[in-house]
Design an enzyme around this catalytic site. Sequence first.
Site, PDB file in Angstrom:
ATOM      1  N   CYS A  52       0.822  -1.242  -0.124  1.00 27.35           N
ATOM      2  CA  CYS A  52       0.036  -0.024  -0.005  1.00 27.35           C
ATOM      3  C   CYS A  52       0.792   1.239   0.140  1.00 27.35           C
ATOM      4  CB  CYS A  52      -0.727   0.091   1.374  1.00 27.35           C
ATOM      5  SG  CYS A  52      -1.921   1.518   1.346  1.00 27.35           S
ATOM      6  N   ASP A  59      -0.306  -5.892   0.344  1.00 28.97           N
ATOM      7  CA  ASP A  59      -1.595  -6.018  -0.294  1.00 28.97           C
ATOM      8  C   ASP A  59      -1.429  -7.576  -1.142  1.00 28.97           C
ATOM      9  OD1 ASP A  59      -3.087  -3.983   0.482  1.00 28.97           O
ATOM     10  OD2 ASP A  59      -2.146  -2.676  -0.828  1.00 28.97           O
ATOM     11  N   VAL A  74       5.892 -13.813 -24.073  1.00 28.54           N
ATOM     12  CA  VAL A  74       6.554 -13.210 -22.807  1.00 28.54           C
ATOM     13  C   VAL A  74       7.557 -14.727 -22.328  1.00 28.54           C
ATOM     14  CG1 VAL A  74       4.858 -13.757 -21.018  1.00 28.54           C
ATOM     15  CG2 VAL A  74       6.744 -11.943 -20.799  1.00 28.54           C
ATOM     16  N   GLU A  75       8.603 -14.588 -21.843  1.00 29.47           N
ATOM     17  CA  GLU A  75       9.665 -15.526 -21.370  1.00 29.47           C
ATOM     18  C   GLU A  75       9.245 -15.494 -19.765  1.00 29.47           C
ATOM     19  OE1 GLU A  75      11.984 -17.491 -19.062  1.00 29.47           O
ATOM     20  OE2 GLU A  75      12.418 -15.420 -18.849  1.00 29.47           O
ATOM     21  N   SER A  76       8.988 -16.701 -19.370  1.00 34.10           N
ATOM     22  CA  SER A  76       8.286 -16.650 -18.114  1.00 34.10           C
ATOM     23  C   SER A  76       9.157 -16.289 -16.777  1.00 34.10           C
ATOM     24  CB  SER A  76       7.678 -18.148 -17.917  1.00 34.10           C
ATOM     25  OG  SER A  76       8.631 -19.195 -17.893  1.00 34.10           O
ATOM     26  N   GLU A  94      -5.437  -0.964  -8.510  1.00 33.51           N
ATOM     27  CA  GLU A  94      -5.496  -0.487  -9.809  1.00 33.51           C
ATOM     28  C   GLU A  94      -4.349  -0.184 -10.722  1.00 33.51           C
ATOM     29  OE1 GLU A  94      -8.984   1.029  -7.161  1.00 33.51           O
ATOM     30  OE2 GLU A  94      -6.864   1.150  -7.036  1.00 33.51           O
TER      31      GLU A  94
END
Length: 154
Positions: A52, A59, A74-76, A94
């Site tokens: 936060c 969070d 995307v390469e993991s 958000e």
Amino acid sequence: MPKTDVSGLTQLGAATELPASPEAAVLEKVPAGHAGTRYVVRFTAPEFTSLCPMTGQPDFAHIVIDYIPRDWLVESKSLKLFLHSFRNHGAFHEDCSIHIAKRLVELLDPEWLRIGAYWYPRGGIPIDVFWQTGAAPEGVWIPDQGVPTYRGRG
């Protein structure tokens, strides 16, 4: 089956420090081996953590990312390091959720991407964040994300 070109990767197969922030994290990509085939790739991060920005308290979220690749995947390992870089980063739910999605869109230029970020309540209110690049394309199996709405004891 074509061999995946991994020559440009800097993190896979090497000891890699956890990035200090999401901005410092390096997201890497590899060529999609099945150009012209429409399919969905799903990543699930069931223990995502950020801080936060006001209180510094952690969070937690369950994040599901679905995308239909064009030319890139995307390469993991780089994605895992990127997601983990939020552990000491202060941002609202958000902001974290949309930042993740936009970084992936910028990197991959996917045909379609959506993110569902299911945040656990702190202070009594869960804040879930949903975003996608557009309407889901027809003719591609896109499963429900399967994460139930938070119900508490109800």
